[in-house]
Scaffold this motif. Sequence first.
Motif, short mmCIF file in Angstrom:
data_model
loop_
_atom_site.label_atom_id
_atom_site.label_comp_id
_atom_site.label_asym_id
_atom_site.label_seq_id
_atom_site.Cartn_x
_atom_site.Cartn_y
_atom_site.Cartn_z
N THR A 33 -26.35 -9.48 -10.64
CA THR A 33 -25.75 -8.30 -10.02
C THR A 33 -24.44 -8.70 -9.34
OG1 THR A 33 -27.95 -7.40 -9.69
CG2 THR A 33 -26.20 -6.50 -8.30
N GLY A 34 -23.53 -7.73 -9.19
CA GLY A 34 -22.30 -7.97 -8.44
C GLY A 34 -21.06 -7.89 -9.30
N SER A 35 -19.91 -8.01 -8.65
CA SER A 35 -18.63 -7.80 -9.34
C SER A 35 -18.28 -8.94 -10.30
CB SER A 35 -17.51 -7.62 -8.30
OG SER A 35 -17.48 -8.73 -7.43
N THR A 36 -18.73 -10.16 -10.03
CA THR A 36 -18.42 -11.28 -10.92
C THR A 36 -19.32 -11.25 -12.16
OG1 THR A 36 -18.06 -12.52 -8.87
CG2 THR A 36 -17.86 -13.75 -10.93
N ASP A 90 -25.59 -15.25 -12.70
CA ASP A 90 -25.60 -14.44 -11.48
C ASP A 90 -24.52 -14.93 -10.51
OD1 ASP A 90 -26.44 -12.51 -9.69
OD2 ASP A 90 -28.53 -13.15 -9.68
N GLY A 91 -24.08 -14.05 -9.65
CA GLY A 91 -23.05 -14.39 -8.65
C GLY A 91 -23.67 -14.96 -7.39
N ASP A 93 -22.73 -15.32 -2.79
CA ASP A 93 -21.82 -15.04 -1.68
C ASP A 93 -21.35 -16.32 -0.99
OD1 ASP A 93 -22.07 -12.08 -1.82
OD2 ASP A 93 -24.17 -12.59 -1.51
N LYS A 103 -27.25 -15.27 -1.36
CA LYS A 103 -27.02 -14.12 -2.23
C LYS A 103 -27.50 -12.85 -1.53
CE LYS A 103 -28.18 -14.39 -6.53
NZ LYS A 103 -27.01 -13.55 -6.81
N GLY A 104 -27.18 -11.71 -2.13
CA GLY A 104 -27.69 -10.45 -1.57
C GLY A 104 -26.62 -9.57 -0.97
N GLY A 105 -25.34 -9.93 -1.21
CA GLY A 105 -24.25 -9.07 -0.74
C GLY A 105 -24.33 -7.66 -1.32
N GLY A 106 -25.01 -7.55 -2.46
CA GLY A 106 -25.22 -6.24 -3.08
C GLY A 106 -26.66 -5.76 -2.92
N ALA A 107 -27.40 -6.40 -2.02
CA ALA A 107 -28.79 -6.04 -1.70
C ALA A 107 -29.74 -6.20 -2.89
CB ALA A 107 -28.87 -4.61 -1.15
N ALA A 108 -29.38 -7.07 -3.83
CA ALA A 108 -30.20 -7.23 -5.04
C ALA A 108 -30.96 -8.56 -5.06
CB ALA A 108 -29.31 -7.13 -6.27
N GLU A 112 -33.18 -10.61 -8.04
CA GLU A 112 -32.41 -11.76 -8.55
C GLU A 112 -33.21 -13.05 -8.41
OE1 GLU A 112 -27.79 -10.45 -7.74
OE2 GLU A 112 -28.88 -11.39 -6.12
N LYS A 130 -15.88 -18.72 -2.39
CA LYS A 130 -17.30 -18.69 -2.00
C LYS A 130 -17.84 -20.08 -1.63
CE LYS A 130 -17.82 -14.30 -3.47
NZ LYS A 130 -18.58 -13.98 -4.64
O1 R5P Z 1 -26.95 -8.69 -4.26
C1 R5P Z 1 -26.00 -9.10 -4.90
C2 R5P Z 1 -25.83 -10.41 -5.44
O2 R5P Z 1 -26.54 -11.45 -4.86
C3 R5P Z 1 -24.44 -10.81 -5.89
O3 R5P Z 1 -24.62 -11.68 -6.96
C4 R5P Z 1 -23.60 -11.47 -4.82
O4 R5P Z 1 -23.52 -10.62 -3.70
C5 R5P Z 1 -22.18 -11.82 -5.33
O5 R5P Z 1 -21.53 -10.65 -5.70
P1 R5P Z 1 -19.99 -10.64 -6.12
O6 R5P Z 1 -19.87 -11.37 -7.39
O7 R5P Z 1 -19.64 -9.18 -6.23
O8 R5P Z 1 -19.22 -11.30 -5.01
#
Ligand code: R5P
Length: 236
Positions: A33-36, A90-91, A93, A103-108, A112, A130
């Motif tokens: 999950t997440g933008s990356t 997976d991404g 933080d 992890k968990g910036g997107g609450a997932a 995950e 990061k």
């Molecule tokens: O809950 C979200 C995840 O753990 C994401 O993988 C994490 O927050 C990184 O997200 P992003 O790639 O958007 O920084």
Amino acid sequence: MTAAADPIKLMKQEVGKAAAALVESGSIVGLGTGSTTAYAIQFLGDRLKSGEIKDIVGVPTSFQAEVLSKQYGIPLTTLDAIDRIDIAIDGADEVDPQKNLIKGGGAAHTREKVVDYLAKRFIVVIDAGKLVDRLGSVFPVPVEVIPMAIAPVTRAIEKLGGKPELRMGVKKAGPVITDQGNMVIDVKFDAIGDPVNLEKTLNNIPGVLENGIFVNCADLVLIGEVKDGQPIVRQL
Ligand SMILES: O=C[C@H](O)[C@H](O)[C@H](O)COP(=O)(O)O
């Protein structure tokens, strides 16, 4: 005149592409999950569509991953229908030098953690911002809590020396609700000396479902950087 490309976006794209390139035909793939990770899902869909790889099936870690996978034509399955995950992307933080993660910036992070730990090979995709020497330096630890236990869990976290803050919605009044129907407390610690123990201690508080500290599970971290104006990917 064209607008200058956003360097963070470029790094995320490049690293997403590099991770998608590691997936082989016939693989069962954990989709983070997440933008990356969103870029990895997009490039994986492109490889499938072009015929470069075939017969892959994805296990999404969130509603977001599910929607994106469908959009990019990646067939999906669930954990009760399979007996292995070959690779997960997976991404994160925060990432420390031992490849431990927040992890968990997107609450997932709860889903995950299930998928990423099951994977034979877990690939983390991040931009260079990061990387930290010590977990908790910048990012708080997300803790998923069942709603009726928010008050006692908050008090227990304060006793551990953390500074808890209930995560609030953006463009939604009230708290963030996870894909499981729970809430998230973001906990700032001054510095996390022992992530292995902190992960266990937080999960032992009654009412906590899962926290965002991931230890000893990442096999490879792909780091997107910009060098001489060009995005590059290096490994940890
Ligand atoms: O809950 C979200 C995840 O753990 C994401 O993988 C994490 O927050 C990184 O997200 P992003 O790639 O958007 O920084």
